[in-house]
Design a protein around this motif. Sequence first.
Motif: not given
Ligand code: BGC
Length: 837
Positions: A430, A434, A436, A443, A495, A720
Amino acid sequence: MEGRPRFSWRFQGDAIQWLQSAYELRVAQDLDSLNSPRAWHSGKIAGRKSSEIVYEGPEIPPSEDAYWQVRVWDDEGVASDWSDIGHWAQALSGHSQWHAKWIAHPNGATATPVVRFRSAFQYDGSELSRARLHLSARGIVRAWLNGELVTDEYFLPGWTDYSRRIGYRAFEIAHRLLSGENQIELEVAPGWYSGQLCWFGTNHYGDTPAALCRVCLEFPNKPAFLCVSDNTWECCETLVSQADLIQGQHQQIDSEWVPDWVPVVSRPLGAAKLHPLEGPPVRVLEHLSPVSARESEGAVILDFGQNVVGVLELSVGAAQGEVIIQHGEALDAFGGLYRDNLRSARQEDRVKVLQSNPVVWSPTTTFHGFRYASVSTEGEPIDPKTCTALVLGSDIPISGAFECSDVRLNQLWANIGRSFRGNFLSVPTDCPQRDERLGWMGDILVFARTATLLGDVQPFLRDWLWSVLDGQADSGMFPNIAPQLQELAEGAPGWADAGVFVPMTLYYAYGDLDILNRCYPSMKRYVDALISRNPEGIWLNNRSHDFGDWLSMGEDADKTLIATAFMAESIRQTALAAEWLNRTADQSALNDARLKCKKAFQRRFWRTNELSPESQTAYVLTLAFDLLDVADRPAAASRLESLITHNNMRLSCGFLGVGFLLPVLRKFGRHDLAMKLLLSEECPSWLFPVKHGATSIWERWDGWTEAGGFQDPGMNSFNHYAFGAVGSFMMESVVGIQSTEAGRQNMRFSPILPSPLSHASGRVITPVGEFVAKWQYKDDGWVAEVTVPMNGQLCFDIEVQAGSQLVCRLRGNQRWEVVEREFTVGSGTWELTFRPT
Ligand code: BGC
């Protein structure tokens, strides 16, 4: 390579209207046999297909080499010479052929994060048939042979679910061997294995990084020699005190430091499958010098002019004392580094040189998302001229190009490309900055088609799809992220569906029937789970986190409507896969299930002339996925248009609607509206960030606004790719190069005309070769030039302007020929224009 090899070839030359009528393959295990009856021959196979042809000869044993050639016949039956020779090596067969053990430092989790391993072996200099190093790690690994770096890549073996699958790569080392003693050395860091993952902390798969290594020297006349990682190896701790992908790397450098070499401990082989990597290595893709440097509160702030992913390389010596490098994507209102949106990711590297000689240093165990870096020192300041940003990413060949008369769209295309490069790093993530950096499936679901127009992403996404299959829950549900982490195991609408959409995208783009074949059982299991959990045909149950049309602006699409639309589309796509794979019983059962879903959708959401509840994304998905009867679709398209008009000509779509919005408007004849939205600078729009200096795609439409400054720092990435899904529309509708069938051997040229732009051009490299198109308005009208590769075909589909006729000629020809609105040409460069009737 694992499994059955697949062959593809392209043609060199400028033959006009050239088509292949047949091909023949030959394969042998050694070069001498290739041109002999010992080689396997496919025989002459009729047809135009020149890619994704599955090898049908005798099995090549594990770890053996094979060589191949192809020859082709043109449509007059004239045969070519045999091609250049191609080569592949089969994968090792499971653990047993490795003969190696996982090795780790005896201090285990308390050892320094980076550990080195070493061993030595003798080589008598005799003739070699081949020499290879196979390498893997629970963590990330680099290897040196006789002091030279063998692994020309970062973060090997990349991210997988290490409890199930661990990648490895093979390296040719014959040219690096010395007669006599050979020293092999490895360096292992935590990487994704035991480093921090997202906000889930460290040690997700284990707490101690380990290496697996196999050196194999093979000789024509004597048995092979193996040097494998085992209890005879030694290891040492290092001066690296932190090595974390998200937090950064801290280390000291001292050439006089004496490592404490101790015997390794070996670890059980474990159940994880060792997997030969198909995807490209992570490498330095670009070197960037700072475009400016300035002092701020005792640090130098470097601006690299673009928001990239990578690390800093700089020249540093003892005079600087400890050097602290922090990375950020933006500057705050006072010109300082803005880091609030990194959450707990420090993205901070520290280095201290203790020796007298300065060094050129860059970290190798971390990566950062940044445009700016702040460098502070204890002693003398660093010289900005010695600083370079090393841009890192999976080394995917770039195959797409876009250019047009509107510089803002050119910047948008560049930004899409940058977010693509930065987030295609081992797995499609994503965001890169950060805490994550996960393989979020929604995505990539929306972005995959654009990705196939930017670069050759087939091997990269194939490798990632194994993680998607690994992550499938027992229930049949695909996860939200891959590699899967337990917390996000069952995926949400839009997703989880990437488990169906992405293999299909690879099939459409590359004709990759193999991936479809291998993913099909999981795709089927997934849609079967949806159907049995939601017998009425409406996806009501088990929607996991249900993110809806994530980050839409101004309106929220109904979540049940979105879920049911994706359920219907996943069933339809799986039915199509069943058709191509000749699974007729499945196909018909799935078509029935999809029809039931479509009818239930209509009963629940369609009211004579409109959807209820309405939203832009609701209409976009309904129309993109053909959920209405043909007669009702124009009414829905009109409602979509009114919603946009009543929203002051602005879009409102989030992640799930965004990629389909403009194609749907075009499909229903709203060309002008599609182009208006593409060219709008009002928030939300694609050009709003461009207007404000964006150099990558923002996570949110309003990541920064004049009125509000930065959006919520808890979730505001500036890198992103999801909203960059508009890239496919730019290539397919602005330039006009579209694909019409799986494998992109036959393409279509159909730009939106008339266009508000004065020119546009683009290039797409498909399995058959390079399609290039450019068009422009000149004083005397509109002209286009399109190049088609040998064995490709292109269908022109041009809206003929009133009072004119379409004419075409081969470049270099004098005579123009009047042509129909739709007509097909073969290889060559073709010119097109309108003439008054
Ligand atoms: C991510 C997104 C992801 C989403 C789910 C976020 O925190 O950065 O790109 O698809 O969470 O909704």
